[in-house]
Design a protein around this motif. Structure first.
Motif, PDB file in Angstrom:
ATOM      1  N   ARG A 291       0.828  -1.206   0.000  1.00 32.63           N
ATOM      2  CA  ARG A 291       0.000   0.000   0.000  1.00 32.63           C
ATOM      3  C   ARG A 291       0.863   1.257   0.000  1.00 32.63           C
ATOM      4  O   ARG A 291       0.633   2.202   0.757  1.00 32.63           O
ATOM      5  CB  ARG A 291      -0.960  -0.006   1.201  1.00 32.63           C
ATOM      6  N   ARG A 292       1.858   1.226  -0.840  1.00 30.18           N
ATOM      7  CA  ARG A 292       2.749   2.373  -1.032  1.00 30.18           C
ATOM      8  C   ARG A 292       2.792   2.703  -2.525  1.00 30.18           C
ATOM      9  O   ARG A 292       2.902   1.808  -3.357  1.00 30.18           O
ATOM     10  CB  ARG A 292       4.164   2.062  -0.544  1.00 30.18           C
ATOM     11  N   PRO A 293       2.729   3.990  -2.891  1.00 31.74           N
ATOM     12  CA  PRO A 293       2.668   4.332  -4.318  1.00 31.74           C
ATOM     13  C   PRO A 293       4.014   4.252  -5.028  1.00 31.74           C
ATOM     14  O   PRO A 293       4.075   4.010  -6.232  1.00 31.74           O
ATOM     15  CB  PRO A 293       2.150   5.779  -4.309  1.00 31.74           C
ATOM     16  N   ASP A 294       5.100   4.479  -4.293  1.00 28.77           N
ATOM     17  CA  ASP A 294       6.426   4.517  -4.918  1.00 28.77           C
ATOM     18  C   ASP A 294       7.104   3.159  -4.810  1.00 28.77           C
ATOM     19  O   ASP A 294       7.201   2.592  -3.720  1.00 28.77           O
ATOM     20  CB  ASP A 294       7.295   5.587  -4.254  1.00 28.77           C
ATOM     21  N   TRP A 295       7.572   2.662  -5.938  1.00 29.16           N
ATOM     22  CA  TRP A 295       8.227   1.363  -5.962  1.00 29.16           C
ATOM     23  C   TRP A 295       9.450   1.419  -6.861  1.00 29.16           C
ATOM     24  O   TRP A 295       9.602   2.312  -7.678  1.00 29.16           O
ATOM     25  CB  TRP A 295       7.275   0.275  -6.454  1.00 29.16           C
ATOM     26  N   ARG A 296      10.319   0.449  -6.667  1.00 26.87           N
ATOM     27  CA  ARG A 296      11.489   0.303  -7.530  1.00 26.87           C
ATOM     28  C   ARG A 296      11.782  -1.187  -7.672  1.00 26.87           C
ATOM     29  O   ARG A 296      11.595  -1.948  -6.730  1.00 26.87           O
ATOM     30  CB  ARG A 296      12.708   1.037  -6.962  1.00 26.87           C
ATOM     31  N   VAL A 297      12.246  -1.577  -8.850  1.00 23.22           N
ATOM     32  CA  VAL A 297      12.540  -2.988  -9.119  1.00 23.22           C
ATOM     33  C   VAL A 297      13.950  -3.117  -9.679  1.00 23.22           C
ATOM     34  O   VAL A 297      14.315  -2.415 -10.627  1.00 23.22           O
ATOM     35  CB  VAL A 297      11.539  -3.602 -10.120  1.00 23.22           C
ATOM     36  N   GLY A 298      14.734  -4.017  -9.072  1.00 26.40           N
ATOM     37  CA  GLY A 298      16.031  -4.371  -9.613  1.00 26.40           C
ATOM     38  C   GLY A 298      15.902  -5.612 -10.482  1.00 26.40           C
ATOM     39  O   GLY A 298      15.203  -6.559 -10.116  1.00 26.40           O
ATOM     40  N   VAL A 299      16.554  -5.606 -11.633  1.00 27.54           N
ATOM     41  CA  VAL A 299      16.463  -6.710 -12.582  1.00 27.54           C
ATOM     42  C   VAL A 299      17.852  -7.320 -12.776  1.00 27.54           C
ATOM     43  O   VAL A 299      18.772  -6.639 -13.239  1.00 27.54           O
ATOM     44  CB  VAL A 299      15.909  -6.245 -13.943  1.00 27.54           C
ATOM     45  N   GLY A 300      17.984  -8.589 -12.409  1.00 28.16           N
ATOM     46  CA  GLY A 300      19.252  -9.271 -12.630  1.00 28.16           C
ATOM     47  C   GLY A 300      19.374  -9.731 -14.074  1.00 28.16           C
ATOM     48  O   GLY A 300      18.387  -9.802 -14.807  1.00 28.16           O
ATOM     49  N   ARG A 301      20.595 -10.018 -14.482  1.00 28.35           N
ATOM     50  CA  ARG A 301      20.795 -10.554 -15.830  1.00 28.35           C
ATOM     51  C   ARG A 301      20.363 -12.018 -15.885  1.00 28.35           C
ATOM     52  O   ARG A 301      20.199 -12.660 -14.859  1.00 28.35           O
ATOM     53  CB  ARG A 301      22.269 -10.423 -16.226  1.00 28.35           C
TER      54      ARG A 301
ATOM     55  N   ALA B 241      20.820   1.798  -6.769  1.00 28.35           N
ATOM     56  CA  ALA B 241      19.882   2.831  -7.228  1.00 28.35           C
ATOM     57  C   ALA B 241      19.355   3.643  -6.058  1.00 28.35           C
ATOM     58  O   ALA B 241      19.168   4.865  -6.171  1.00 28.35           O
ATOM     59  CB  ALA B 241      18.741   2.181  -7.994  1.00 28.35           C
ATOM     60  N   GLU B 242      19.128   2.976  -4.926  1.00 30.47           N
ATOM     61  CA  GLU B 242      18.660   3.683  -3.741  1.00 30.47           C
ATOM     62  C   GLU B 242      19.742   4.628  -3.227  1.00 30.47           C
ATOM     63  O   GLU B 242      19.460   5.763  -2.846  1.00 30.47           O
ATOM     64  CB  GLU B 242      18.276   2.679  -2.648  1.00 30.47           C
ATOM     65  N   ARG B 243      20.981   4.162  -3.199  1.00 31.08           N
ATOM     66  CA  ARG B 243      22.072   5.006  -2.722  1.00 31.08           C
ATOM     67  C   ARG B 243      22.250   6.240  -3.597  1.00 31.08           C
ATOM     68  O   ARG B 243      22.504   7.343  -3.096  1.00 31.08           O
ATOM     69  CB  ARG B 243      23.380   4.205  -2.715  1.00 31.08           C
ATOM     70  N   LEU B 244      22.140   6.038  -4.897  1.00 29.48           N
ATOM     71  CA  LEU B 244      22.345   7.141  -5.828  1.00 29.48           C
ATOM     72  C   LEU B 244      21.107   8.026  -5.967  1.00 29.48           C
ATOM     73  O   LEU B 244      21.183   9.109  -6.554  1.00 29.48           O
ATOM     74  CB  LEU B 244      22.736   6.595  -7.207  1.00 29.48           C
ATOM     75  N   GLY B 245      19.969   7.549  -5.444  1.00 26.98           N
ATOM     76  CA  GLY B 245      18.735   8.309  -5.596  1.00 26.98           C
ATOM     77  C   GLY B 245      18.294   8.422  -7.047  1.00 26.98           C
ATOM     78  O   GLY B 245      17.769   9.451  -7.474  1.00 26.98           O
ATOM     79  N   LEU B 246      18.508   7.350  -7.820  1.00 27.91           N
ATOM     80  CA  LEU B 246      18.143   7.380  -9.233  1.00 27.91           C
ATOM     81  C   LEU B 246      16.634   7.503  -9.392  1.00 27.91           C
ATOM     82  O   LEU B 246      15.861   6.938  -8.617  1.00 27.91           O
ATOM     83  CB  LEU B 246      18.630   6.102  -9.929  1.00 27.91           C
ATOM     84  N   PRO B 247      16.173   8.230 -10.414  1.00 23.72           N
ATOM     85  CA  PRO B 247      14.729   8.398 -10.605  1.00 23.72           C
ATOM     86  C   PRO B 247      14.062   7.178 -11.241  1.00 23.72           C
ATOM     87  O   PRO B 247      12.846   7.055 -11.199  1.00 23.72           O
ATOM     88  CB  PRO B 247      14.644   9.616 -11.536  1.00 23.72           C
ATOM     89  N   ASP B 248      14.854   6.289 -11.850  1.00 27.62           N
ATOM     90  CA  ASP B 248      14.292   5.152 -12.574  1.00 27.62           C
ATOM     91  C   ASP B 248      13.573   4.189 -11.635  1.00 27.62           C
ATOM     92  O   ASP B 248      14.111   3.808 -10.593  1.00 27.62           O
ATOM     93  CB  ASP B 248      15.397   4.399 -13.317  1.00 27.62           C
ATOM     94  N   ARG B 249      12.391   3.748 -12.040  1.00 25.89           N
ATOM     95  CA  ARG B 249      11.671   2.748 -11.256  1.00 25.89           C
ATOM     96  C   ARG B 249      12.189   1.342 -11.523  1.00 25.89           C
ATOM     97  O   ARG B 249      12.130   0.481 -10.652  1.00 25.89           O
ATOM     98  CB  ARG B 249      10.176   2.816 -11.584  1.00 25.89           C
ATOM     99  N   VAL B 250      12.673   1.100 -12.720  1.00 26.26           N
ATOM    100  CA  VAL B 250      13.240  -0.205 -13.073  1.00 26.26           C
ATOM    101  C   VAL B 250      14.715  -0.017 -13.359  1.00 26.26           C
ATOM    102  O   VAL B 250      15.091   0.771 -14.229  1.00 26.26           O
ATOM    103  CB  VAL B 250      12.535  -0.810 -14.300  1.00 26.26           C
TER     104      VAL B 250
END
Length: 403
Positions: free
Chosen positions: A250-260, A282-291
Motif C-alpha cells: 500500500r505504497r505508491p512509490d516502488w522500484r525494481v532491480g532486474v538481474g541478468r 539505485a537507492e544510494r544514488l537516488g536514481l529516478p528510474d523505477r526499473v
C-alpha cells in the motif's frame, strides 16, 4: 440393540454407504461410522457423543488429505443420509419391538437431522483445519526452498528435486527481479498469487516463482532451456512486479532491480544477487528510474568493489568542500545536477530550483576549493567519479573510511 438388529443395521449401512460412494466416485471409508451413528441416534433419540463428533472431524481431515473438496464431501454425506432415511423407521421399529407411529417418526426425524447437522459441522471443521495445515506445510516448504535457492546453501540436486514439486524446472535460464517500496513486503500478504497469475497471462506457461523475502518481492522467471539473454522479459516482469509490491505494501512509490539472465540453479542465485545490488545502488544514488537493470549498474559495482580506494578519491577531490559555508552537500548536489543535465547551468538551476547565477557561483566555489573545474573536460572524469562515489558512500552524511 439386539444382535439381529445390529446385523440388519450393519447390512443397511454397508449397502447405503457403497451406493453413495459409487454415485459420487468416492471411497466409502469417508462415511465409515457416520451412518452407524445416525442409526444409533434414530433408535435412541439422542445427540452425538463427543467421540462421535471427533470421529467426524477426523473423517473431514482425512478427506482433505485425499484431495476431496468440501462440497463434494458434503454431497456424499447428504446422499448417504437421504438413502438411509427410508430404512430408519424399520430399523427403529425392529429395535423397539413395536411399529413407529407418526409422532415417534417426527421425533426420529428431528433427532436424525439434528445429528446429521452436528456431524456435517464437525466434518467441515476437520476438513478446514486439515486444509489450513496443508497450506501451512506447503508455504513452509516453499519458503525453505526459496531461502535455499537464493542463498546457495543447498546442493544443486536437492534444489532441482524440490523445484519439481513446485512445478518449476531449474535446468534452463532464469531472470530474477526484486521489487521493493519503503514498507517491507510480508510473506503473509496474498497478492503474490495475483502477480503469478498476471505474469502467466503475459508469459504463458513459462515457470514463474514469486515469494516475499527480506521485505522485498522476489520473482524468478524461466527463459527456457535455450533462451538466455531475454532482457525484455526482465523489463516486462519488473513492470508487473512493481505495481504488485505497491499493492502489497500500500505504497505508491516502488522500484525494481532486474538481474541478468543466467542458467541453472546457481544462475538463479547470481541473477538474484545482481537484482539486489542494482536495487541497493539505485537507492544510494537516488536514481529516478523505477526499473534498474544490473547491466546498467556494473560501473557502480566496480566502484564499490574497492571502498577504500573510492573513499580516498572522494576525500581527495571533494574533501575541501567541507570547509565551505553551508557544508559540502549543496556544492556536491550542484555538480551532480550540472553533469546530469549535460553541463547546462540553466537546466541544472531548474532541477535545483536555483537561478543560473547561483549555480554558476557554486561551480566556481567548487573550482576554487578543490582545484577541479567542472567546466574543464580534463577535470570532469575525476569530478564525476568522485560525486558518484560520494553518493554511493552517503558522503558527506557518513564519514569516509579514511577519515
Amino acid at each position: 440393540m439386539s444382535r439381529a438388529v445390529e446385523e440388519s443395521a450393519s447390512a443397511a449401512v454397508a449397502e447405503v454407504g457403497a451406493a453413495a460412494g459409487r454415485e459420487h466416485g468416492l471411497p466409502t471409508s469417508l462415511v465409515e461410522g457416520y451412518l452407524t451413528t445416525l442409526v444409533e441416534v434414530a433408535v435412541h433419540g439422542r445427540r452425538l457423543t463427543d467421540d462421535e463428533v471427533a470421529h467426524c472431524r477426523h473423517l473431514g481431515a482425512e478427506a482433505a488429505q485425499q484431495g476431496v473438496a468440501l462440497p463434494a464431501l458434503v454431497d456424499l454425506y447428504m446422499s448417504a443420509s437421504r438413502r438411509l432415511w427410508p430404512r430408519l423407521p424399520g430399523l427403529v421399529a425392529q429395535a423397539r419391538g413395536r411399529p413407529v407411529g407418526s409422532a415417534a417418526l417426527v421425533a426420529v426425524g428431528e433427532a436424525v437431522w439434528q445429528g446429521a447437522d452436528t456431524a456435517l459441522a464437525a466434518l467441515a471443521a476437520g476438513h478446514e483445519e486439515a486444509q489450513r495445515e496443508v497450506v501451512r506445510r506447503e508455504e513452509a516448504f516453499r519458503r525453505e526452498f526459496v531461502d535455499d535457492l537464493l542463498t546457495g546453501r543447498s546442493e544443486v540436486g536437492s534444489l532441482v528435486e524440490r523445484a519439481e514439486r513446485l512445478g518449476m524446472a531449474l535446468a534452463g535460464s532464469h531472470t530474477v527481479t526484486v521489487a521493493a517500496t519503503d514498507r517491507p513486503a510480508d510473506s503473509g500478504m496474498h497478492l503474490t498469487r495475483w502477480l503469478e497469475d498476471a505474469a502467466r497471462a503475459r508469459f504463458g506457461d513459462r515457470d514463474l516463482l514469486v515469494e516475499a523475502r527480506d521485505g522485498r518481492l522476489v520473482s524468478v522467471l524461466s527463459g527456457g532451456p535455450a533462451q538466455p539473454g531475454r532482457e525484455g522479459d526482465g523489463q516486462a516482469l519488473a513492470e508487473a512486479a512493481g505495481p504488485a509490491v505497491a499493492r502489497l505494501t500500500r505504497r505508491p512509490d516502488w522500484r525494481v532491480g532486474v538481474g541478468r539472465t543466467h542458467a541453472g540453479p546457481r544462475g538463479v542465485l547470481r541473477s538474484y544477487r545482481e537484482a539486489v545490488d542494482a536495487l541497493e545502488v539505485a537507492e544510494r544514488l537516488g536514481l529516478p528510474d523505477r526499473v534498474v537493470h544490473a547491466r546498467d549498474m556494473l560501473v557502480y559495482r566496480v566502484l564499490l568493489r574497492d571502498e577504500a580506494a573510492i573513499s580516498d578519491l572522494v576525500g581527495t577531490v571533494l574533501g575541501p568542500l567541507t570547509g565551505a559555508r553551508g557544508g559540502a552537500e549543496p556544492l556536491v548536489a550542484t555538480v551532480e545536477a550540472y553533469f546530469a543535465d549535460g553541463r547546462n547551468a540553466a537546466s541544472a538551476g531548474r532541477r535545483l530550483h536555483l537561478s543560473v547565477r547561483a549555480v554558476t557561483y557554486r561551480l566556481q566555489r567548487v573550482r576554487e576549493l578543490t582545484g577541479y573545474d567542472p567546466a574543464d573536460p580534463a577535470d570532469q572524469l575525476a569530478l564525476m567519479v568522485a560525486v558518484t562515489g560520494a553518493r554511493l558512500l552517503d558522503w558527506p552524511a557518513t564519514p569516509l573510511v579514511s577519515e
